[in-house]
Design an enzyme around this catalytic site. Structure first.
Site, mmCIF file in Angstrom:
data_model
loop_
_atom_site.group_PDB
_atom_site.id
_atom_site.type_symbol
_atom_site.label_atom_id
_atom_site.label_comp_id
_atom_site.label_asym_id
_atom_site.label_seq_id
_atom_site.Cartn_x
_atom_site.Cartn_y
_atom_site.Cartn_z
ATOM 1 N N ARG A 153 9.523 37.527 -11.853
ATOM 2 C CA ARG A 153 8.342 36.269 -12.085
ATOM 3 C C ARG A 153 7.697 36.461 -10.752
ATOM 4 O O ARG A 153 7.030 35.468 -10.460
ATOM 5 C CB ARG A 153 9.366 35.028 -12.147
ATOM 6 C CG ARG A 153 9.864 34.691 -13.384
ATOM 7 C CD ARG A 153 8.959 34.958 -14.841
ATOM 8 N NE ARG A 153 9.696 35.072 -15.915
ATOM 9 C CZ ARG A 153 10.491 36.045 -16.176
ATOM 10 N NH1 ARG A 153 10.078 37.454 -15.535
ATOM 11 N NH2 ARG A 153 11.146 36.170 -17.281
ATOM 12 N N SER A 197 9.574 27.843 -19.222
ATOM 13 C CA SER A 197 10.850 27.350 -18.557
ATOM 14 C C SER A 197 10.012 26.645 -17.121
ATOM 15 O O SER A 197 9.113 27.357 -16.706
ATOM 16 C CB SER A 197 11.596 28.668 -17.880
ATOM 17 O OG SER A 197 12.127 29.197 -19.099
ATOM 18 N N GLU A 220 8.331 27.484 -11.815
ATOM 19 C CA GLU A 220 7.672 28.944 -12.277
ATOM 20 C C GLU A 220 5.993 28.375 -12.367
ATOM 21 O O GLU A 220 5.289 29.581 -12.016
ATOM 22 C CB GLU A 220 8.318 28.946 -13.536
ATOM 23 C CG GLU A 220 7.919 30.722 -13.995
ATOM 24 C CD GLU A 220 8.384 31.016 -15.426
ATOM 25 O OE1 GLU A 220 9.917 30.905 -15.377
ATOM 26 O OE2 GLU A 220 7.554 31.094 -16.229
#
Ligand SMILES: Cc1cc2nc3c(=O)[nH]c(=O)nc-3n(C[C@H](O)[C@H](O)[C@H](O)COP(=O)(O)OP(=O)(O)OC[C@H]3O[C@@H](n4cnc5c(N)ncnc54)[C@H](O)[C@@H]3O)c2cc1C
Length: 378
Positions: free
Chosen positions: A161, A256, A370
């Site tokens: 990520r 998420s 995130e």
């Protein structure tokens, strides 16, 4: 000026001070240059699916690339397929085209909202694939140098990520001119992909997906079957965008909200025996033209943010002030913070803070958000 409640999938956030839609690369670069020369904060907006923007809005310039387009470059059985896609192109439309054209390695990334330009920024990933496995290079506007540059896959520093693009916008970035936040110092103009060419998918690399397909991890199955299975699995978890005609508040999210923590093996050893522990791989492909993941690392393991949240006492549907809270965990996926229709950015941030604090108290692990937070702090 439009408000972020209409520009983001969380559907919260105040107005943008200046909002520009651009329709060519020249217009795109000119808009970035003007904002940077004026010293105005710049937010390059894709689909708004990874952003939480404050109720006060954004005192700067928002630029949205409206271009769509896939340009095939070459295609043959030996060399595979290469194609270039403009930043504004819808990510899932690209995956659909890839599956239809037998371009292998994007099929498990079906259904992820947003644009092609944002995909390499956080190295999107799902169901055992990451975009890093298929990116050959990225053409960027380098805001530091004031020039167009091509960054190859190995220069992009892909990891779980994150990427060199995402790291460049960090407030701790040592780059001259920082902070570039909330957009990278390198704005993606287009992405060049290199993939294998085959009607079968890349080897399935995710247990749940393999089970759903009635296959084994490592098997290859027709790409369209993988796409259909992923869309079905995502649909059940509320991890697709909703149809505006049928609002589904489980989908009013940024996907998420927390990344899965990567922790030293010693700390993972102190977690309860049933805590999930996954191998961490360097995302760099072993060979640059293959959509494969990299080597397993020995020093760290990845655990599950959803598991930590549940074990810390936050179950699906949890809200800070009970079942009528305007912001709640999704009723189908613990990791998605959702707007139940009337939430503000403050409500979502309060929920995030509460969950993060609970996990920190119980396990000593700090969950990292995130999405890109704009004017919001946890
Ligand atoms: C329901 C749902 C499910 C999701 N599932 C997943 C998932 O499975 N896996 C996953 O990884 N993510 C997932 N996401 C998160 C999100 O979809 C991805 O991160 C996506 O790549 C964001 O794209 P965007 O165009 O919406 O970016 P935005 O939210 O508009 O922007 C995000 C960041 O990228 C920057 N950016 C945008 N365009 C450019 C550009 N051209 N150049 C440089 N920087 C740019 C922005 O400035 C900002 O910093 C999900 C989100 C939702 C809502």
């Amino acid at each position: 000026m439009p408000a972020f409640e209409d520009l983001t999938t969380f559907r919260v956030g105040g107005a943008a001070e200046t909002y520009l839609e651009v329709h060519s690369e020249d217009e795109f670069i000119a808009a970035i240059q003007t904002a940077d020369q004026d010293g105005a904060p710049l937010l390059v907006l894709g689909g708004g699916s990874n952003l939480l923007v404050a109720d006060e809005g954004f005192a700067g310039t928002v630029v949205k690339d409206m271009r769509q387009g896939i340009t095939p470059i070459s295609q043959d059985a030996c060399g595979g397929a290469s194609f270039e896609v403009v930043a504004g192109h819808s990510w899932d439309d690209l995956v659909q085209a890839a599956v239809a054209n037998d371009w292998v390695g994007l099929e498990a990334l079906s259904g992820i909202p947003g644009t092609v330009g944002a995909a390499p920024v956080q190295n999107i990933g799902a169901y055992g694939q990451e975009v890093a496995g298929a990116v050959a290079s990225v053409r960027v506007w380098d805001r530091l140098k004031g020039a167009v540059r091509t960054l190859t896959a190995s220069e992009l520093g892909f990891d779980y990520r994150t990427s060199r693009l995402k790291r460049s916008m960090s407030v701790t970035s040592q780059l001259p001119g920082a902070p570039w936040y909330p957009s990278p110092a390198y704005v993606v103009l287009s992405v060049a992909f290199q993939t294998r060419l085959a009607s079968l998918s890349a080897p399935i690399a995710y247990n749940e997906l393999a089970r759903h397909l009635g296959a084994e991890v490592g098997d290859r199955v027709p790409g369209d079957q993988v796409r259909a299975a992923v869309l079905e699995l995502r649909g059940k978890k509320g991890m697709l965008l909703d149809d505006p005609a049928h609002p589904d508040h489980d989908r009013w999210s940024a996907g998420s909200f927390f990344t899965n923590p990567i922790v030293p093996v010693e700390l993972a050893g102190q977690l309860p025996a049933d805590a999930p522990r996954y191998p961490v791989r360097s995302a760099r492909p072993a060979i640059t033209t293959a959509p494969s993941l990299g080597e397993v690392r020995e020093d760290v393991v990845k655990t599950s943010a959803a598991w930590l949240i549940e074990q810390a006492g936050f179950s699906k549907g949890y809200g800070v002030i009970g079942p009528d809270s305007p912001a709640r965990l999704s009723s189908r996926h613990t990791l998605a913070l959702t707007n139940r229709g009337m939430a503000t950015a403050r409500d979502i941030a309060d929920l995030a803070r509460t969950v993060r604090h609970g996990v920190q108290e119980r396990f000593g692990i700090t969950l990292e958000p995130e999405p890109v937070l704009v004017g919001v702090s946890l």
